[in-house]
Design an enzyme around this catalytic site. Structure first.
Site, PDB file in Angstrom:
ATOM      1  N   SER A   1       0.854  -1.187   0.000  1.00 62.44           N
ATOM      2  CA  SER A   1       0.000   0.000   0.000  1.00 62.44           C
ATOM      3  C   SER A   1       0.887   1.233   0.000  1.00 62.44           C
ATOM      4  O   SER A   1       2.107   1.140  -0.011  1.00 62.44           O
ATOM      5  CB  SER A   1      -0.892  -0.005   1.235  1.00 62.44           C
ATOM      6  OG  SER A   1      -0.114   0.319   2.371  1.00 62.44           O
ATOM      7  N   LYS A   2       0.249   2.381   0.045  1.00 60.01           N
ATOM      8  CA  LYS A   2       0.941   3.676   0.051  1.00 60.01           C
ATOM      9  C   LYS A   2       2.042   3.739   1.108  1.00 60.01           C
ATOM     10  O   LYS A   2       3.087   4.334   0.906  1.00 60.01           O
ATOM     11  CB  LYS A   2      -0.068   4.776   0.370  1.00 60.01           C
ATOM     12  CG  LYS A   2      -0.883   5.164  -0.807  1.00 60.01           C
ATOM     13  CD  LYS A   2      -0.291   6.393  -1.461  1.00 60.01           C
ATOM     14  CE  LYS A   2      -0.630   6.417  -2.922  1.00 60.01           C
ATOM     15  NZ  LYS A   2       0.435   6.771  -3.795  1.00 60.01           N
ATOM     16  N   ARG A   3       1.735   3.132   2.255  1.00 61.96           N
ATOM     17  CA  ARG A   3       2.686   3.133   3.363  1.00 61.96           C
ATOM     18  C   ARG A   3       4.079   2.680   2.938  1.00 61.96           C
ATOM     19  O   ARG A   3       5.083   3.088   3.490  1.00 61.96           O
ATOM     20  CB  ARG A   3       2.209   2.144   4.436  1.00 61.96           C
ATOM     21  CG  ARG A   3       1.564   2.746   5.624  1.00 61.96           C
ATOM     22  CD  ARG A   3       1.194   1.690   6.652  1.00 61.96           C
ATOM     23  NE  ARG A   3       0.751   0.414   6.080  1.00 61.96           N
ATOM     24  CZ  ARG A   3       1.447  -0.715   6.154  1.00 61.96           C
ATOM     25  NH1 ARG A   3       2.606  -0.739   6.757  1.00 61.96           N
ATOM     26  NH2 ARG A   3       0.968  -1.826   5.627  1.00 61.96           N
TER      27      ARG A   3
END
Ligand code: GLU
Length: 481
Positions: free
Chosen positions: A252-254
């Site tokens: 994910s973006k993380r």
């Protein structure tokens, strides 16, 4: 039979790592087998569609060099390739399924379905709520119609038996029909669902292999039953595992950049990203890392796609990108760098002397995005970085060092890297300082920052006039304090 494979994204946003890996495997598989690549846009779900997403997807594929033989842009014998333009074809299929008795109208309201679902949770028949209108009498139908209730179309899934999928990646997967429920094929208002449009188009477009993410595996038995009800043969499937972040959680973006667009902006080379993504779930011999596109095409096989989740390792991508950057010849490097800067809207793209900096940066840059910070101030005059400048002002030796450097450099017979180096080494000797100490204020004076490509190269590049002026400017700042 010649191979025909498709990439079928929904235009709900940017092309992400998982999607682009699918696109790449589709493409490599087709090119390996001398087959045909089809790009089909699955835009039936207008609510989730994002404006500009189709162009965005096409742009990302173009940048990566993944060309599609048939697509909305280039057309082809099985078009249109936008599902929003194929609705007649979905309606015709639904009419046929209704006439055959393989589909039926379901008049349940959303509330009724909700209640039925809640009740079914207490039973051992969780799919029952999808079947409640399967065998309505003619009177019941007439009464719902008279009420003016809208209907959805459901597929009449067999109640017994099972569908067996021999997946090229996951092996044999068995689905019990009773657990599938009656799939909605068309919503009220005649809007086709993914479960209808996707397999129908695969059939109409002569798709031989469906290569897609494992999240769609549970759709596969439904789609196979539908295709078979229409007398078609369901394609072979290959369901690709998920891609996880280094912490083994879903990417994910993380975890950092996740869309092709972001990698492009970060200054990665498309060839490096392609090579890296190819290895996210596939290997040739379990060892070889660097492979050209031609080698990937030659070596790619579904048999060597790993069923276990792949891990996206940003560090490995950065390493790989550095390898690709260093391997480019000067001309190709300069062209790629200029293209990157142009794309990024950087004024440095037009710098006349950009190519002269290539030898200075090529060994150093892990990605083009680092170019600006490393040498931007050699191409245009800039305000120095405030923190670095403060370091210069606080350096008690700085005035002495800058004076000595100015004296030593200003008498050089020729402004070459070697001569600059000798001049600066002489400064260290004269002041009995280590290069690390002596060069810090010089570096800040010259490039406005503590980070720089080679100092000698930077000064040589800048030329005598500009270099001496920058030294003088910094020296003046020191007398002010
Ligand atoms: N349109 C689907 C999606 O973007 C993929 C369909 C498929 O590959 O079967 O998730």
């Amino acid at each position: 039979m010649s191979v025909r494979v498709r990439f079928a994204p929904s235009p709900t946003g940017f092309l992400h790592v998982g999607g682009v890996r699918t696109a790449l495997y589709v493409w490599l598989f087709a090119r390996h087998h001398g087959g045909t690549t089809v790009l089909r846009i699955e835009d039936t779900d207008t609510e989730r569609e994002e404006v500009g997403a189709i162009e965005q997807i096409q742009r990302s594929l173009d940048w990566l060099g993944l060309d599609f033989d048939e697509s909305p842009r280039v057309g082809g014998p099985h078009g249109p390739y936008l599902q929003s333009e194929r609705s007649e074809h979905y309606h015709a299929a639904v009419d046929r399924l209704l006439a055959q008795g393989d589909a039926y109208r379901c008049y349940q309201t959303a509330e009724e379905l909700e209640v039925a679902r809640a009740e079914a949770r207490q039973t051992d028949d969780p799919t029952l709520p999808t079947r409640l209108h399967r065998d309505l009498t003619a009177e019941q139908i007439a009464s719902f119609e008279a009420e003016g209730r809208p209907a959805v179309i459901r597929f009449r899934t067999p109640l017994e038996g099972e569908t067996v999928i021999e997946d090229l990646v996951r092996g044999q997967v068995v689905f019990e029909h009773r657990l599938l429920g009656d799939t909605v094929l068309m919503r009220g208002g005649g809007r086709p669902t993914y479960q209808l449009a996707n397999p129908l188009d695969d059939l109409a477009m002569g798709i031989t292999h469906v290569i897609r993410g494992e999240d769609l595996l549970s759709s596969t038995p439904r789609q196979k039953l539908l295709v078979e009800a229409l007398g078609g043969t369901f394609p072979q499937t290959a369901h690709l595992s998920m891609i996880l972040g280094a912490d083994k959680k879903r990417l994910s973006k993380r975890h950092g950049a996740a869309s092709v667009e972001e990698f492009r902006e970060a200054g990665y080379l498309p060839e490096a990203l392609v090579n890296f993504l190819a290895l996210c779930g596939w290997s040739w011999d379990g060892e070889t890392e660097l492979m050209s596109v031609a080698e990937l095409i030659e070596r790619f096989s579904i048999e060597r796609v790993n069923a276990a989740p792949a891990v996206f390792d940003h560090e490995k991508l950065a390493w790989m990108n550095g390898q690709y950057l260093r391997a480019l010849d000067t001309g190709a490097y300069t062209a790629a760098l200029r293209r990157y800067l142009e794309d990024a809207g950087s004024p440095l793209a037009g710098a006349a002397r950009l190519d002269e900096l290539v030898p200075v940066v090529q060994e150093k840059l892990g990605a083009f995005s680092e170019f600006d910070a490393l040498v931007g101030s050699l191409l245009e005059s800039r305000e120095p970085d405030a923190e670095s400048w403060q370091k210069l002002l606080n350096d008690e030796q700085a005035a002495r060092i800058l004076d000595a450097a100015t004296a030593s450099l200003s008498v050089l017979p020729a402004w070459t890297v070697d001569n600059v180096e000798s001049a600066l080494r002489a400064v260290c000797e004269e002041l009995a300082l280590k290069p690390r100490q002596a060069f810090l204020p010089i570096r800040i004076a010259i490039v406005g920052s503590t980070v720089a490509a080679g100092l000698y190269e930077s000064i040589a590049f800048l030329g005598s006039e500009a270099s001496l002026a920058r030294l003088q400017h910094a020296r003046a700042a020191l007398t002010d304090v």
